[in-house]
Design a protein around this motif. Structure first.
Motif, PDB file in Angstrom:
ATOM      1  N   ARG A  21      -7.931 -41.182  27.080  1.00 14.04           N
ATOM      2  CA  ARG A  21      -7.909 -42.971  26.453  1.00 14.04           C
ATOM      3  C   ARG A  21      -7.881 -43.093  25.495  1.00 14.04           C
ATOM      4  N   PRO A  22      -9.175 -42.066  24.683  1.00 13.13           N
ATOM      5  CA  PRO A  22      -9.968 -42.755  23.162  1.00 13.13           C
ATOM      6  C   PRO A  22      -8.503 -42.053  21.801  1.00 13.13           C
ATOM      7  N   ILE A  23      -7.451 -40.978  22.937  1.00 13.27           N
ATOM      8  CA  ILE A  23      -7.104 -40.419  21.995  1.00 13.27           C
ATOM      9  C   ILE A  23      -5.540 -41.800  21.963  1.00 13.27           C
ATOM     10  N   ALA A  24      -5.102 -41.713  23.200  1.00 13.27           N
ATOM     11  CA  ALA A  24      -4.233 -43.051  23.955  1.00 13.27           C
ATOM     12  C   ALA A  24      -4.374 -44.355  22.282  1.00 13.27           C
ATOM     13  N   THR A  30       2.492 -44.389  19.900  1.00 15.26           N
ATOM     14  CA  THR A  30       3.402 -42.489  20.608  1.00 15.26           C
ATOM     15  C   THR A  30       2.772 -41.772  21.658  1.00 15.26           C
ATOM     16  N   PHE A  31       1.349 -42.278  22.326  1.00 18.69           N
ATOM     17  CA  PHE A  31       1.204 -41.319  23.161  1.00 18.69           C
ATOM     18  C   PHE A  31       0.736 -42.874  23.937  1.00 18.69           C
ATOM     19  N   TYR A  32       1.532 -41.936  25.296  1.00 17.94           N
ATOM     20  CA  TYR A  32       1.869 -42.753  26.770  1.00 17.94           C
ATOM     21  C   TYR A  32       0.871 -43.076  27.596  1.00 17.94           C
ATOM     22  N   LEU A  33       0.124 -43.868  28.413  1.00 16.48           N
ATOM     23  CA  LEU A  33      -0.086 -43.077  29.403  1.00 16.48           C
ATOM     24  C   LEU A  33       0.357 -43.226  30.964  1.00 16.48           C
ATOM     25  N   ILE A 106      -2.134 -37.243  32.170  1.00 12.62           N
ATOM     26  CA  ILE A 106      -1.234 -38.107  30.688  1.00 12.62           C
ATOM     27  C   ILE A 106      -0.500 -38.205  31.607  1.00 12.62           C
ATOM     28  N   ASP A 107       0.318 -37.477  32.738  1.00 15.68           N
ATOM     29  CA  ASP A 107       1.996 -37.315  33.084  1.00 15.68           C
ATOM     30  C   ASP A 107       1.897 -37.450  34.591  1.00 15.68           C
ATOM     31  N   LYS A 192       4.498 -44.067  14.824  1.00 16.75           N
ATOM     32  CA  LYS A 192       3.660 -43.317  13.596  1.00 16.75           C
ATOM     33  C   LYS A 192       3.049 -43.866  12.715  1.00 16.75           C
ATOM     34  N   VAL A 193       4.798 -44.614  11.878  1.00 14.07           N
ATOM     35  CA  VAL A 193       4.321 -45.807  10.832  1.00 14.07           C
ATOM     36  C   VAL A 193       3.243 -47.147  11.985  1.00 14.07           C
ATOM     37  N   LEU A 194       3.161 -47.553  13.229  1.00  9.95           N
ATOM     38  CA  LEU A 194       3.021 -48.360  14.309  1.00  9.95           C
ATOM     39  C   LEU A 194       1.168 -48.368  13.991  1.00  9.95           C
ATOM     40  N   ASN A 195       0.845 -46.939  14.659  1.00 14.53           N
ATOM     41  CA  ASN A 195      -0.312 -46.400  15.021  1.00 14.53           C
ATOM     42  C   ASN A 195      -1.496 -46.406  13.540  1.00 14.53           C
TER      43      ASN A 195
END
Length: 233
Positions: A21-24, A30-33, A106-107, A192-195
């Motif tokens: 969750r911290p990664i998301a 770009t990182f979807y849970l 995560i998947d 990646k830009v939006l992150n």
């Protein structure tokens, strides 16, 4: 030395399952849970993917993402067997018993033998199309100052995702003279830009030929004509 270290890791090492969750939260574009409803529906027979981190650290990988077959479920906690062979984690092997929380998933690969169908995954937009962007935006140093959309470049050999045509320039006020004279940029997913800076997200569907410059007093992006250097000849 490497072989001896691997033996020690196999004998005395351990692993931990990382909370994704911290990664998301750091990379929401770009990182979807899985959704909460999907996590709650996971039951024995389903396959789930988890992030395993070696202790001591692997010399090759920061972490490994591997599949686990769920064998038991009790509230927020699940048990399963590892369904992958770790690349560099001698303290863990395929078939080992693993205990984890639903929030670690995560998947999900749903079992075809489920008694009830899985919940429908919520619709979401993904942002994998490519763009050119100044590296100072990606590393979080500077915000987007100028963006424009030109005709996308033709696909390159091996490209999985097309060029969006979007180009992003950073706040030039924060550049050193050397950085200004020698731009450093990347060809990368728009997500990646939006992150790093999603303040321009409402403009993402603007057509080719659009250009915007940030007004630093208000923070808003103002439409403008594309710079001559930005237009195709």
């Amino acid at each position: 030395m490497g072989l001896f270290r691997d033996r020690l890791r196999g004998w005395f090492g351990r692993y931990e399952i990382e909370d994704p969750r911290p990664i998301a939260a750091e990379a929401p574009y770009t990182f979807y849970l899985p959704s909460e409803n999907e996590l709650l529906a996971v039951s024995p027979g389903d396959l789930v993917k988890l992030i395993f981190r070696s202790i001591p650290d692997s010399s090759e990988w920061g972490a490994e993402r591997m599949w686990v077959i769920v064998t038991a479920a009790e509230g927020a906690w699940l048990t399963g067997t590892l369904d992958n062979h770790p690349l560099d984690m001698p303290q863990l092997k395929a078939g080992d018993r693993v205990t984890f929380a639903r929030g670690h998933i995560i998947d999900i690969d749903w079992s075809e033998d489920r008694a009830t169908p899985p919940p429908t995954a919520p619709a979401r937009r993904e942002y994998w199309d490519r763009c050119f962007v100044d590296d100072q935006i990606l590393d979080g140093r500077l915000k987007v100052e100028y963006l424009y959309r030109e005709e996308p470049d033709p696909p390159r050999d091996g490209d999985k995702y097309p060029d969006s045509g979007w180009r992003f320039r950073c706040d030039t006020r924060g550049l050193t003279k050397e950085e200004y004279e020698n731009p450093s940029f990347s060809y990368i997913a728009i997500g990646k830009v939006l992150n790093a800076d999603d303040s321009w997200l409402p403009l993402i569907d603007a057509p080719v030929g659009s250009a915007y410059l940030r007004d630093w007093e208000t923070g808003a992006f103002q439409p403008m004509s594309m710079h001559r250097d930005d237009r195709d000849d």
